[in-house]
Design an enzyme around this catalytic site. Sequence first.
Site, PDB file in Angstrom:
ATOM      1  N   ASP A 268      -2.082 -11.690   4.453  1.00 56.94           N
ATOM      2  CA  ASP A 268      -3.520 -11.713   4.742  1.00 56.94           C
ATOM      3  C   ASP A 268      -4.030 -13.133   5.018  1.00 56.94           C
ATOM      4  OD1 ASP A 268      -3.591  -8.990   4.422  1.00 56.94           O
ATOM      5  OD2 ASP A 268      -4.338  -9.048   2.371  1.00 56.94           O
TER       6      ASP A 268
ATOM      7  N   ARG B 226     -11.484 -11.112   7.670  1.00 54.82           N
ATOM      8  CA  ARG B 226     -10.708 -12.362   7.587  1.00 54.82           C
ATOM      9  C   ARG B 226     -10.780 -13.169   8.891  1.00 54.82           C
ATOM     10  NH1 ARG B 226      -8.892 -11.652   2.539  1.00 54.82           N
ATOM     11  NH2 ARG B 226      -8.100  -9.596   2.024  1.00 54.82           N
TER      12      ARG B 226
ATOM     13  N   GLN C  33       0.838  -1.205   0.000  1.00 54.51           N
ATOM     14  CA  GLN C  33       0.000   0.000   0.000  1.00 54.51           C
ATOM     15  C   GLN C  33       0.869   1.249   0.000  1.00 54.51           C
ATOM     16  OE1 GLN C  33      -2.718  -0.437   3.298  1.00 54.51           O
ATOM     17  NE2 GLN C  33      -3.914  -2.001   2.247  1.00 54.51           N
TER      18      GLN C  33
ATOM     19  N   ARG D 258      -4.176  -8.622  14.343  1.00 55.59           N
ATOM     20  CA  ARG D 258      -4.493 -10.021  14.005  1.00 55.59           C
ATOM     21  C   ARG D 258      -3.674 -11.035  14.791  1.00 55.59           C
ATOM     22  NH1 ARG D 258      -5.657  -9.317   7.512  1.00 55.59           N
ATOM     23  NH2 ARG D 258      -7.816  -8.616   7.765  1.00 55.59           N
TER      24      ARG D 258
HETATM   25  C1  S3P Z   1      -2.761  -4.601   0.088  1.00 52.75           C
HETATM   26  C2  S3P Z   1      -1.572  -4.677   0.739  1.00 52.75           C
HETATM   27  C3  S3P Z   1      -1.397  -5.317   2.051  1.00 52.75           C
HETATM   28  C4  S3P Z   1      -2.580  -6.227   2.388  1.00 52.75           C
HETATM   29  C5  S3P Z   1      -3.893  -5.564   2.103  1.00 52.75           C
HETATM   30  C6  S3P Z   1      -3.993  -5.191   0.632  1.00 52.75           C
HETATM   31  C7  S3P Z   1      -2.817  -3.914  -1.225  1.00 52.75           C
HETATM   32  O1  S3P Z   1      -1.307  -4.321   3.050  1.00 52.75           O
HETATM   33  O2  S3P Z   1      -2.523  -6.620   3.734  1.00 52.75           O
HETATM   34  O3  S3P Z   1      -4.970  -6.417   2.432  1.00 52.75           O
HETATM   35  O4  S3P Z   1      -3.845  -4.022  -1.931  1.00 52.75           O
HETATM   36  O5  S3P Z   1      -1.833  -3.243  -1.569  1.00 52.75           O
HETATM   37  P1  S3P Z   1       0.092  -3.600   3.421  1.00 52.75           P
HETATM   38  O6  S3P Z   1       0.549  -2.857   2.245  1.00 52.75           O
HETATM   39  O7  S3P Z   1      -0.245  -2.676   4.564  1.00 52.75           O
HETATM   40  O8  S3P Z   1       1.005  -4.701   3.839  1.00 52.75           O
END
Ligand code: S3P
Length: 430
Positions: free
Chosen positions: A317, A390, A171, A348
């Site tokens: 996840d 989840r 992200q 989690r």
């Molecule tokens: C995601 C990145 C992950 C993941 C989330 C979706 C994405 O998070 O846990 O469910 O779509 O880029 P992080 O970037 O915080 O690790």
Amino acid sequence: MASIKLKTNVNRLNGEVVIPGDKSISHRSVMFGAIAHGETTITNFLPGEDCLSTISCFRKLGVRIEEEENGKIRIYGAGFEGLSEPKEVLDVGNSGTTIRLLMGILAGRPFFSTLVGDESIGKRPMTRVTVPLKQMGVKIDARENGAYTPIAIRGGNLSPINYELPVASAQVKSALILAGLQADGITTILEPASTRDHTERMIRQFGGEIAKDNQTITVQGGQRLTAQDIHVPGDISSAAFFLAAGAIVPNSEIVLKNVGLNPTRTGMIEVLKNMGAELEIISNKENSFEPSGDLIIKASNLKGTVIAGDIIPTLIDEIPIIALMATQAEGTTIIKDAEELKVKETNRIDTVVEELRKLGASIEATADGMIINGKSKLTGGTVSSHGDHRIGMMLAIAALISDGEVILENPESISVSYPNFFTHLNQLIQ
Ligand code: S3P
């Protein structure tokens, strides 16, 4: 807050599930459709609450988005310049992907916007995005000195940066890539470990360029992206619940169709193999944009394993459902290097340990993961999703092998990523 009685004591799961669209790719297809030029169509878009939040935010930013009868989404993109100042607050609901990627897009827009979300979003760390964006020249502020929602952004001219990510997060990486696309020059991002690369693939699919050399990503600002027809593969993070269910419910055999098999997302498959699961993969060689295939899982004699290091971002996840599988494996499973679990929709590590213990599992929290001793017989109890999709789905799978009554509080949260989850599960129960 509702509660439901879950199906317990199930003898066998059998049948086929067509896995719904990938959440990460669905979000990005809307975002790229909006910032590209022309009409983008999306098929197999995931109509989960999170992705609907993304659509709603982009509509508030002036983008025309139509949902057609067959579930197809049509987006009329007019480039980054086509986004306009929203008259209302942008509400991302429960979605971390929406808020973090949107911050990267808004960073380069010469207008004011505010971002809010639900109670869970209000606890999730945003400094990881606000700090580098400020370095690029954005005016951005948020509660507790830039750390939490609400967030206010006044975007504008962006300078490129050379940034080493302190955490492995797709992200954050994606937010910086989206800001970098609007910066005046070349942005360089160094990841501590490889994370899901859907944003990079999406840029190439929309006719743009982005380079990756080991863990270093470089992107040039000012590229023009062109509308595309996107087909979203099924979400391996949703398939994960049925992979685990098929492996732990006796006599089962489940076929999972249309599962995304992007190598930055398939850590769960490696773990299943290491645990001795009977898993067959039939890959569909045709889709080079995002690889996909069918998976066949059978009831398996599982053994404990160690999950640590660079594999963690590729299954982050899936850890709640892997923890449940580990309760049914012979021996000890150790999960470490997973402190990021603490800043997901819930903490989690705590929610998995608390809820599985209520059902009789032998599981303990550690500073960066958990230790699970198998194999334990699961019993009944009243458990809670804690508002985390989840955790809710993991508990519904745990109930299948529990021998007492299991009540799940707050099951509604499951619609964040898998609105048809219970329909699909019930079809498999024999
Ligand atoms: C995601 C990145 C992950 C993941 C989330 C979706 C994405 O998070 O846990 O469910 O779509 O880029 P992080 O970037 O915080 O690790």
